[in-house]
Design an enzyme around this catalytic site. Structure first.
Site, mmCIF file in Angstrom:
data_model
loop_
_atom_site.group_PDB
_atom_site.id
_atom_site.type_symbol
_atom_site.label_atom_id
_atom_site.label_comp_id
_atom_site.label_asym_id
_atom_site.label_seq_id
_atom_site.Cartn_x
_atom_site.Cartn_y
_atom_site.Cartn_z
ATOM 1 N N HIS A 196 1.002 -1.110 0.105
ATOM 2 C CA HIS A 196 -0.022 -0.194 -0.019
ATOM 3 C C HIS A 196 0.907 0.860 0.128
ATOM 4 C CE1 HIS A 196 0.627 -0.581 4.518
ATOM 5 N NE2 HIS A 196 0.868 1.425 4.624
ATOM 6 N N LYS A 200 5.348 5.721 -2.195
ATOM 7 C CA LYS A 200 6.498 6.360 -0.790
ATOM 8 C C LYS A 200 7.639 5.896 -1.388
ATOM 9 C CE LYS A 200 3.994 6.985 3.411
ATOM 10 N NZ LYS A 200 4.154 6.469 5.175
ATOM 11 N N HIS A 249 -6.321 3.715 -0.605
ATOM 12 C CA HIS A 249 -6.192 3.635 0.148
ATOM 13 C C HIS A 249 -6.570 4.105 1.818
ATOM 14 C CE1 HIS A 249 -1.864 3.960 0.217
ATOM 15 N NE2 HIS A 249 -1.498 4.259 1.280
ATOM 16 N N HIS A 250 -6.933 5.415 1.446
ATOM 17 C CA HIS A 250 -6.272 6.499 2.143
ATOM 18 C C HIS A 250 -8.017 7.292 2.577
ATOM 19 C CE1 HIS A 250 -3.020 6.860 4.561
ATOM 20 N NE2 HIS A 250 -2.486 6.444 3.038
ATOM 21 N N ASP A 278 -5.623 -0.269 8.750
ATOM 22 C CA ASP A 278 -4.653 0.605 8.770
ATOM 23 C C ASP A 278 -4.460 1.281 10.156
ATOM 24 O OD1 ASP A 278 -1.880 2.176 7.407
ATOM 25 O OD2 ASP A 278 -3.791 3.395 7.295
#
Length: 334
Positions: A196, A200, A249-250, A278
Site C-alpha cells: 500500500h 512512498k 487506500h486513503h 491500517d
C-alpha cells in the site's frame, strides 16, 4: 463386436480374433453397454440398426458416461447421414455394407493406432501442462520473494513504521477470511495491503523521515504517494489488479480522504478493508511522538468513525476478531 445378426457377429469375432485381438460379443447396444460398464475396452465395432438400443444410442450412452473407448459403426448405404452424425459425436470411423472381414480388420487396426496416438498426445500435453504449472509456481515463489524484498526495503527506509506493511497485510487477510471472501480475492487484498505504501518511494527523505509536523506543501507531496504507488503497480501484470486498492487506500467512506473524492462502494473492497486495519495498526503501535493505545481504545475510535472514515459493515466484522489473533499477528511482526 455389437450386431443383432448372429452369423455376422460370429464371423467378425472370428476374423478379429484371428488377427490377434481379444473380442467380446453383444447382440444389441444394451448388452454392450453393460459389458462396457463392467470392464474397459479399447474399441467398439457396432451395427447402427439394432433392437433395444441401436448403435447411435450406444454411442450417446458411452459419451454421456464419459467412457474412454473408440467407435466404428457399420452402416448401410442409405444410412450415411447417421454415420456422419456419429462421426461428429466422436466415432473414429464408419464402414459401409457390404464389407469384407479383411476390410473390417484394417479399419480396426487404424482406429486402434489413432487411439494410441491420441493417448500419447494426451500424455505429452499433460506433461507439458505439469511443467508449465511447476514453472508458474516457481515464478510465483520468485515474485513473492521480490515482494518481500521490496517491503523490507521500504520498512528499512522508514524505521518508525518497521513491519507495519506485514502487520496490516495479515490483519487484512484475517478480516477478509472472517467475511468469507474467496482465496483469489484474499490474495489480491494481501498483496495490495503489503504494497500500500510502495508509492512512498517517490517521497523525499526530508519529508518521509521528518520528526515533526509536515507543512502544507510537504503534505501535498506526501498525499501523492497513492498515485505513485498506483503507477508502479500498473507496470507489473501480476500486481495490476491491486493497483486500484493502492490508489484508494486513503479514501474515506463518506467521500473525504485523498487523493480523490471516492465514497462508499466506489472504493474497492480491499481498500475499505485496509482502511480499518491500517488505522488499528497505527493506533496500537508505538510512534516516536506517542505511545500505542490499547486494543479497546483503538476499537472505540474505529466505531466512532464508522460511516465517515470506515465502511460500517466492515467495522462490525472487525469487532468480532479474536483479540488473541490480533496479538499473534502483532507479536510476529513487532
Amino acid at each position: 463386436m455389437v450386431d443383432d445378426e448372429e452369423p455376422i457377429r460370429r464371423l467378425l469375432c472370428e476374423c478379429l480374433s484371428a488377427s490377434g485381438y481379444e473380442v467380446a460379443a453383444a447382440g444389441n447396444g444394451a448388452i454392450a453397454l453393460s459389458l462396457l460398464m463392467m470392464q474397459p475396452f479399447d474399441l467398439v465395432v457396432s451395427d447402427v440398426r439394432m433392437p433395444v438400443l441401436d448403435g447411435i444410442g450406444l454411442l450417446e450412452q458411452v459419451s454421456d458416461r464419459g467412457l474412454d473407448v473408440s467407435f466404428i459403426l457399420l452402416t448401410a448405404c442409405g444410412e450415411v447421414a447417421l454415420a456422419v452424425k456419429a462421426m461428429r459425436m466422436g466415432a473414429a470411423d464408419y464402414v459401409l455394407k457390404p464389407f469384407s472381414p479383411v476390410e473390417i480388420s484394417g479399419n480396426v487396426r487404424r482406429a486402434l493406432e489413432q487411439r494410441q496416438e491420441a493417448r500419447t498426445l494426451k500424455t505429452l500435453v499433460n506433461e507439458q501442462e505439469a511443467k508449465i504449472g511447476r514453472f508458474a509456481r516457481k515464478l510465483e515463489e520468485a515474485s513473492e520473494d521480490m515482494l518481500e524484498l521490496l517491503v523490507a526495503a521500504l520498512d528499512a527506509r522508514e524505521e518508525n513504521t518497521r513491519h507495519h506493511s506485514k502487520r496490516v497485510s495479515e490483519y487484512a487477510v484475517s478480516l477478509s477470511r472472517r467475511m468469507g471472501l474467496d482465496s483469489p480475492e484474499i490474495e489480491l487484498i494481501r498483496k495490495g495491503a503489503l504494497l500500500h505504501d510502495v508509492g512512498k518511494i517517490g517521497v523525499r527523505d526530508s519529508i518521509l523521515l521528518k520528526p515533526g509536523e509536515l507543512d502544507n506543501q510537504e503534505w501535498d507531496e506526501m498525499r501523492r504517494h497513492p498515485e505513485v504507488g498506483y503507477s508502479i503497480l500498473n507496470c507489473a501484470a501480476s500486481l495490476r489488479p491491486a493497483a486500484d486498492m493502492v490508489l484508494k487506500h486513503h479514501a474515506h467512506y463518506d467521500g473525504n480522504g485523498y487523493p480523490g473524492q471516492w465514497s462508499g462502494e466506489e472504493i474497492p473492497l480491499g481498500a475499505r478493508i485496509f482502511s480499518v486495519v491500517d488505522c488499528f495498526d497505527a493506533m496500537t503501535s508505538d510512534r516516536p511522538y506517542r505511545r500505542a493505545v490499547s486494543y479497546e481504545d483503538a476499537k472505540r475510535e474505529i466505531v466512532r468513525c464508522a460511516g465517515t472514515q470506515f465502511d460500517p459493515l466492515l467495522v462490525k466484522y472487525f469487532l468480532k476478531t479474536d483479540p488473541g489473533e490480533l496479538d499473534s499477528i502483532h507479536n510476529r511482526f513487532c
